[in-house]
Design an enzyme around this catalytic site. Sequence first.
Site, PDB file in Angstrom:
ATOM      1  N   HIS A 113     -12.236   4.287 -41.078  1.00 19.96           N
ATOM      2  CA  HIS A 113     -11.892   5.238 -40.172  1.00 19.96           C
ATOM      3  C   HIS A 113     -12.394   6.505 -40.288  1.00 19.96           C
ATOM      4  O   HIS A 113     -11.971   7.811 -40.534  1.00 19.96           O
ATOM      5  CB  HIS A 113     -10.255   5.470 -40.474  1.00 19.96           C
ATOM      6  CG  HIS A 113      -9.430   4.327 -39.968  1.00 19.96           C
ATOM      7  ND1 HIS A 113      -9.241   3.274 -40.951  1.00 19.96           N
ATOM      8  CD2 HIS A 113      -9.099   3.897 -38.758  1.00 19.96           C
ATOM      9  CE1 HIS A 113      -8.486   2.315 -40.125  1.00 19.96           C
ATOM     10  NE2 HIS A 113      -8.698   2.774 -38.860  1.00 19.96           N
ATOM     11  N   HIS A 213     -10.774  -3.368 -29.923  1.00 15.01           N
ATOM     12  CA  HIS A 213      -9.980  -2.977 -30.814  1.00 15.01           C
ATOM     13  C   HIS A 213      -8.400  -3.121 -30.415  1.00 15.01           C
ATOM     14  O   HIS A 213      -8.444  -2.601 -29.157  1.00 15.01           O
ATOM     15  CB  HIS A 213     -10.343  -1.440 -31.399  1.00 15.01           C
ATOM     16  CG  HIS A 213      -9.560  -1.017 -32.259  1.00 15.01           C
ATOM     17  ND1 HIS A 213      -8.554  -0.097 -32.057  1.00 15.01           N
ATOM     18  CD2 HIS A 213     -10.050  -0.894 -33.480  1.00 15.01           C
ATOM     19  CE1 HIS A 213      -7.956   0.041 -33.454  1.00 15.01           C
ATOM     20  NE2 HIS A 213      -8.819  -0.221 -34.370  1.00 15.01           N
TER      21      HIS A 213
END
Length: 300
Positions: A113, A213
């Site tokens: 991330h 995603h």
Amino acid sequence: IIGKEAGKPAYKLLGGQVHETLRSYTYLYPHTGSVHSEDARGQNVYNDPDMAAACALEYVEQGFNAVKLDPAGPYTAYDGHQPRLIDIDLSARMIKAIREAVGTRADILFGTHGQFTASGALRMARAIEPYDPLWFEEPVPPDMPEVMAQVARGTSIPIATGERLTTKFEFARVIENRAATILQPDLGRSGGILETKKIAAMAEAYHIQVAPHCYCGPIVGAANIQLAVTLPNFLILESLKQWDGFHATLLKKKIEWQDGNVIPSKEPGLGVELNEEVCEAHPYSGKDLHLQMMQTPLMP
């Protein structure tokens, strides 16, 4: 909407079906009350190599041939940082334990991330390279693909990115800078089905693969499926486990999953029907955001 009006699944309106099934992966999730749930020491599948390996092996036994985790330390409200040595060490031990448990039966997907600077990401990459992860996801913040390209040039691990990018214009910068070889558009954020179809076509021209995603739930998941079915450069689909549990109850008919693969629905539109009564009976009352950022990113 057009698919429902025409009585056809959306993929029929997007060029037709390329894939009969879609390979899928899942995050490692702790199971409450099981050997994978957090113990008295605060150890869980996110920070304990043995627990992570056992959980990964359980998913492989279910049929998954790819699992994902992000053990590289807490998220931060600040810019990319250098990983601590203990974070590098833990990440390497986590990946090593999973690789030893599953062997070549499953790919390992390593997520962060956008936590690191380019140099910090390369230090992390060197530590996990021996265990051959399928990708290193968002190794640096996604706002500067020129910096992400430095990481891509410095590691043998494929770089993946895209969950926080919106529209073809942002993805074009990633492609132009050769910052990633795997794009991860999330249809809840990337502009929807038609915009993401354009993103995938742009990627195909550069031999870049697409791995949709999903962090939002089964409606975005269903949209991802409809698009992925049509993509020659499709790689793998994020699945929230087997789309079971509460995600199944949100739909009148659950997303079909079998032996590690999602089976695309042939029903009109997105191929799913939302159970609005279940939604109305379970309003969100919390205050936390998805991926809550922290003012104190480096914790003892």
